[in-house]
Design a protein around this motif. Structure first.
Motif, PDB file in Angstrom:
ATOM      1  N   GLU A   1       0.827  -1.207   0.000  1.00  0.00           N
ATOM      2  CA  GLU A   1       0.000   0.000   0.000  1.00  0.00           C
ATOM      3  C   GLU A   1       0.863   1.260   0.000  1.00  0.00           C
ATOM      4  OE1 GLU A   1      -2.479  -0.425   3.396  1.00  0.00           O
ATOM      5  OE2 GLU A   1      -3.882  -1.805   2.408  1.00  0.00           O
ATOM      6  N   SER A   2       1.983   1.215   0.719  1.00  0.00           N
ATOM      7  CA  SER A   2       2.890   2.373   0.726  1.00  0.00           C
ATOM      8  C   SER A   2       3.477   2.610  -0.658  1.00  0.00           C
ATOM      9  CB  SER A   2       4.002   2.157   1.747  1.00  0.00           C
ATOM     10  OG  SER A   2       3.478   2.027   3.051  1.00  0.00           O
TER      11      SER A   2
ATOM     12  N   ASP B   1       0.892   4.224  -2.809  1.00  0.00           N
ATOM     13  CA  ASP B   1       0.777   5.658  -2.492  1.00  0.00           C
ATOM     14  C   ASP B   1       1.851   6.468  -3.212  1.00  0.00           C
ATOM     15  OD1 ASP B   1      -1.412   5.263  -0.897  1.00  0.00           O
ATOM     16  OD2 ASP B   1      -0.263   5.127   0.972  1.00  0.00           O
TER      17      ASP B   1
END
Length: 288
Positions: A76-77, A80
């Motif tokens: 998820e990072s 982003d």
């Protein structure tokens, strides 16, 4: 801590559970976490992107999930970071540019060059990777993963169980018939032996090129079953032909109406006398 209220839950996470005292373990419920499969991470990233109205490429999400190594939070990072660069679409080219990830097609091309024993193409691909500014450690890591996937595909006969993209799965399955497990294992062993030397060398590129050239030019292993079949074919008796067949015995010579057997080609030895003296005298007369 001894008697917490019902609405409070303490989570104690560690990677060295063996070093935790037994007095603490006895008061805990133990849950062993595992790495999340790549396909599940990709599905979760697709759900996030869809809810945010972001277009994504499957190849790009597989790159992110593979890079996360089973950690959903890391994936998820990474997503982003990609969205911060381009809020409309996430592509594989963006992943490679921002994160320094090598395109998976480069590894497929390298495996094809090894299969075809094309050492020139091997060196050209290394030059392409280095010229694009990719880290050799990252390239080495991806190469090991690709060889591992190839080994599984060769052993299983297909790549259905691998957590890779559909395009990469198709390309690996096309190569399974041209590799045997023994050859892939030898290549993996060569890379494992190179790993430590690669980090300590002042010329890691040259070491990598040497190993890749050896992989492309090494003699291929022969399947034992196929070798036994060849040996059996060589040892099998060959059928006789008319030219090599044994000639039939000569027919008997016929005189009048009575058949007479053919005379032998070699004459029998002369008779020898009954006594030694007579035998000596006959031999002497024959010699004269």
């Amino acid at each position: 801590l001894e008697e917490p209220p019902a609405h409070v839950v303490f989570i104690f996470a560690t990677t060295e559970v063996k070093q935790v005292p037994e007095t603490i373990l006895s008061r805990c419920q133990r849950f062993n976490f595992r790495r999340i499969p790549t396909a599940e991470i990709v599905a979760h990233l697709q759900m996030i992107a869809k809810s945010e109205g972001i277009e994504t490429e499957d190849e790009a999400l597989y790159l992110l999930a593979s890079r996360a190594d089973g950690a959903l939070r890391d994936a998820e990072s990474l997503l982003d970071q990609m969205v911060a660069f381009d809020q409309d679409v996430v592509t594989a080219a963006t992943d490679e540019k921002i994160l320094g990830l090598v395109d998976r097609n480069v590894y497929i091309s390298l495996l094809n060059a090894v299969r075809e024993e094309d050492t020139k193409q091997v060196l050209d691909l290394v030059e392409e990777v280095v010229g694009a500014g990719f880290d050799l450690d990252e390239f080495f890591r991806g190469l090991v993963e690709s060889l591992r996937s190839l080994l599984f595909a060769v052993l299983q006969g297909n790549a259905k169980e691998l957590d890779i993209s559909d395009s990469e799965r198709t390309k690996l399955e096309e190569m399974t018939g041209d590799f045997v497990a023994e050859d892939v294992l030898r290549m993996l062993q060569m890379l494992m032996d190179l790993e430590v030397r690669l980090r300590q060398s002042v010329q890691p590129r040259f070491l990598l090129e040497m190993v890749l050239v050896r992989m492309a030019s090494m003699p291929r292993a022969v399947d034992v079953g196929e070798l036994l079949v060849r040996l059996q074919e060589m040892e099998a008796p060959k059928p006789t032909t008319a030219a090599t067949a044994e000639a039939p015995p000569a027919p008997a010579r016929q005189v009048g109406s009575t058949p007479v057997e053919a005379e032998p080609t070699e004459k029998p030895p002369p008779p020898v006398g009954d006594t030694p003296a007579e035998a000596t005298r006959e031999l002497t007369m024959e010699a004269i």
